[in-house]
Design an enzyme around this catalytic site. Structure first.
Site, mmCIF file in Angstrom:
data_model
loop_
_atom_site.group_PDB
_atom_site.id
_atom_site.type_symbol
_atom_site.label_atom_id
_atom_site.label_comp_id
_atom_site.label_asym_id
_atom_site.label_seq_id
_atom_site.Cartn_x
_atom_site.Cartn_y
_atom_site.Cartn_z
ATOM 1 N N GLY A 1 -1.771 -3.012 -24.944
ATOM 2 C CA GLY A 1 -2.244 -3.675 -23.715
ATOM 3 C C GLY A 1 -1.160 -4.566 -23.155
ATOM 4 O O GLY A 1 0.016 -4.426 -23.498
ATOM 5 N N ASN A 2 -1.550 -5.478 -22.291
ATOM 6 C CA ASN A 2 -0.581 -6.446 -21.754
ATOM 7 C C ASN A 2 -1.321 -7.738 -21.402
ATOM 8 O O ASN A 2 -2.531 -7.834 -21.562
ATOM 9 C CB ASN A 2 0.167 -5.856 -20.549
ATOM 10 C CG ASN A 2 -0.784 -5.444 -19.446
ATOM 11 O OD1 ASN A 2 -1.483 -6.280 -18.874
ATOM 12 N ND2 ASN A 2 -0.844 -4.145 -19.163
ATOM 13 N N TYR A 3 -0.560 -8.719 -20.928
ATOM 14 C CA TYR A 3 -1.112 -10.065 -20.741
ATOM 15 C C TYR A 3 -1.891 -10.264 -19.449
ATOM 16 O O TYR A 3 -2.304 -11.381 -19.151
ATOM 17 C CB TYR A 3 0.020 -11.093 -20.764
ATOM 18 C CG TYR A 3 0.679 -11.265 -22.106
ATOM 19 C CD1 TYR A 3 -0.050 -11.735 -23.189
ATOM 20 C CD2 TYR A 3 2.028 -10.970 -22.288
ATOM 21 C CE1 TYR A 3 0.547 -11.905 -24.433
ATOM 22 C CE2 TYR A 3 2.636 -11.139 -23.524
ATOM 23 C CZ TYR A 3 1.889 -11.605 -24.592
ATOM 24 O OH TYR A 3 2.473 -11.784 -25.804
#
Ligand code: CTP
Length: 401
Positions: free
Chosen positions: A210-212
């Site tokens: 995923g990412n932030y």
């Protein structure tokens, strides 16, 4: 018919001579077809009686947290949710100070702190109080919270002096609100698709890539479009947010592939699509159905495959009248990367934010963007709240509709 017809307005009245003008303001709101709930400070009641105000508004006036003889609780939270806008007229120096600093010692200020709607503040005070750095700083704070200050006029004041401090005339306040709500309906009848948040690409049942991304920018855009009259489909990756406006239909997805198919389903019918999601570029080629165990394995290698490019896919399917907007979050070569993406994905507009700018990017409540279009136009905006950035972006979209 006035655009204020059917609007729910909280009219906050403070203790100042100009409170007599609130009666005319209330009458004008009612005449325009608005439903008005008056909230008055204890000092306000020294200047104008609740009887007059409740007779004109056809509602009991709220001033205390509860009715003393029945114990009935007046919920500022419910009021804050009910309102389409809150107008504080007159706003005294004292109440402006309390609002600026969250001193919630009366019903008006608690209601203000609970209000989710736009707030309009019409100050009224003596010229020296108005000029004082304390008042000016507090008004600036209110502006920074996104409140609208309806500047007082210069003229004859109750003190006998002349200067800036006269509350704006009720007719002008009504015009101000009408102009505000008219400009807010410029997406009426339009259908908008927005992607927001990250995507999660499954490795096994308990892990993902995923990412932030927090989704805040995409959700702010969805609220802005819906508040301006659009019918919004928000295709959202996993985030801790919830859309407020009932005109927003949220489709929750996890992976880029799910996001693409949700977008393709609605894209043919929309006028505008804004690709705000931080889509993972790669996904595990072989997601596991069982948790990858530590003991039985050598260090695993996760083979990745390319995810579909949602913006570029929609760019290929785009019809002449549709506006497709993309985002570019860059760490370097910002300008050339953004304009290259604009061309490659067949976008009409791209919103660039640089990770090098403090306060911009993932997770923050603020953003600093530049907008580019296909004609080579570029607009640079200062650091703002994501809500205000959403307003700027939607203004640019509307000007191209
Ligand atoms: N985007 C998309 N689908 C993807 C990747 C990106 O729809 N698989 C969209 C984003 O929502 C954004 C724009 O394309 O509107 C640019 O995203 P970005 O991640 O900056 O670009 P990439 O094409 O992924 O390029 P790179 O990662 O190399 O910068």
């Amino acid at each position: 018919m006035s655009i204020l017809s059917g609007k729910h307005i909280i009219l906050g009245i403070c203790g100042g001579i100009a409170a007599y003008k609130s009666v005319s303001l209330l009458r004008l709101f009612i005449k325009a077809g608005a439903e008005v709930q008056v909230v008055i400070t204890p000092a306000g009641k020294e200047f104008i009686t609740p009887v007059t105000l409740s007779a004109l508004s056809h509602k009991p006036v709220v001033s205390e947290f509860f009715t003393a003889n029945t114990g009935e609780w007046h919920s500022h939270v419910d009021l804050g949710l009910w309102a389409d806008c809150m107008v504080i007229a007159p706003a005294t120096a004292s109440t402006i100070g309390k609002m600026a600093h969250g001193i919630a010692d009366n019903m008006l200020v608690t209601t203000y702190l609970s209000a989710k709607s736009p707030v309009f503040v019409a100050p009224a005070m003596d010229l020296d109080m108005m000029k004082h750095p304390s008042t000016q700083a507090n008004l600036e704070l209110l502006s920074s919270y996104g409140n609208y200050i309806i500047e007082p006029e210069t003229g004859y004041l109750a003190s006998g002096l002349e200067g800036k401090g006269r509350m704006e005339e009720p007719e002008k306040i009504v015009e101000y609100l009408e102009a505000y709500f008219s400009s807010r309906c410029d997406m009426e009848g339009k259908k908008v698709l927005i992607t927001a948040g990250p995507t999660h690409e499954k490795i096994d049942p308990v892990r993902f890539i995923g990412n932030y991304s927090s989704g805040k920018m995409g959700y702010a855009l969805a609220e802005e479009c819906a508040n301006r009259g659009a019918e919004v489909t928000l295709v959202s990756g996993p985030v801790n947010l919830r859309a407020e406006n009932p005109a927003i239909r949220t489709v929750n997805v996890e992976s880029a592939r799910e996001m693409l198919s949700a977008c393709q389903e609605v894209f043919p019918d929309v006028d505008v699509a804004v690709m705000c999601a931080a889509v993972a570029d790669y996904a595990p080629a072989h997601p596991q159905d069982h948790k990858i165990k530590r003991e039985h394995q050598d260090v695993p290698t996760i083979e990745l495959i390319k995810n579909p490019d949602i913006a570029a896919t929609l760019g290929k399917e785009k019809k002449q009248y549709q506006i497709l907007v993309g985002f570019a979050l860059e760490t370097d070569n910002e300008f050339s990367n953004a304009t290259e993406k604009l061309q490659r994905k067949n976008l009409d507009m791209i919103v660039l934010n640089s990770m090098r700018d403090k306060g911009a990017g993932f997770g923050t409540d603020t953003n600093k963007v530049s907008i580019f279009d296909r004609s080579g136009n570029r607009i640079d905006f200062p650091l703002k709240s994501k809500k205000d950035v959403a307003t700027d972006i939607v203004n640019e979209i509307v000007s191209r509709l």
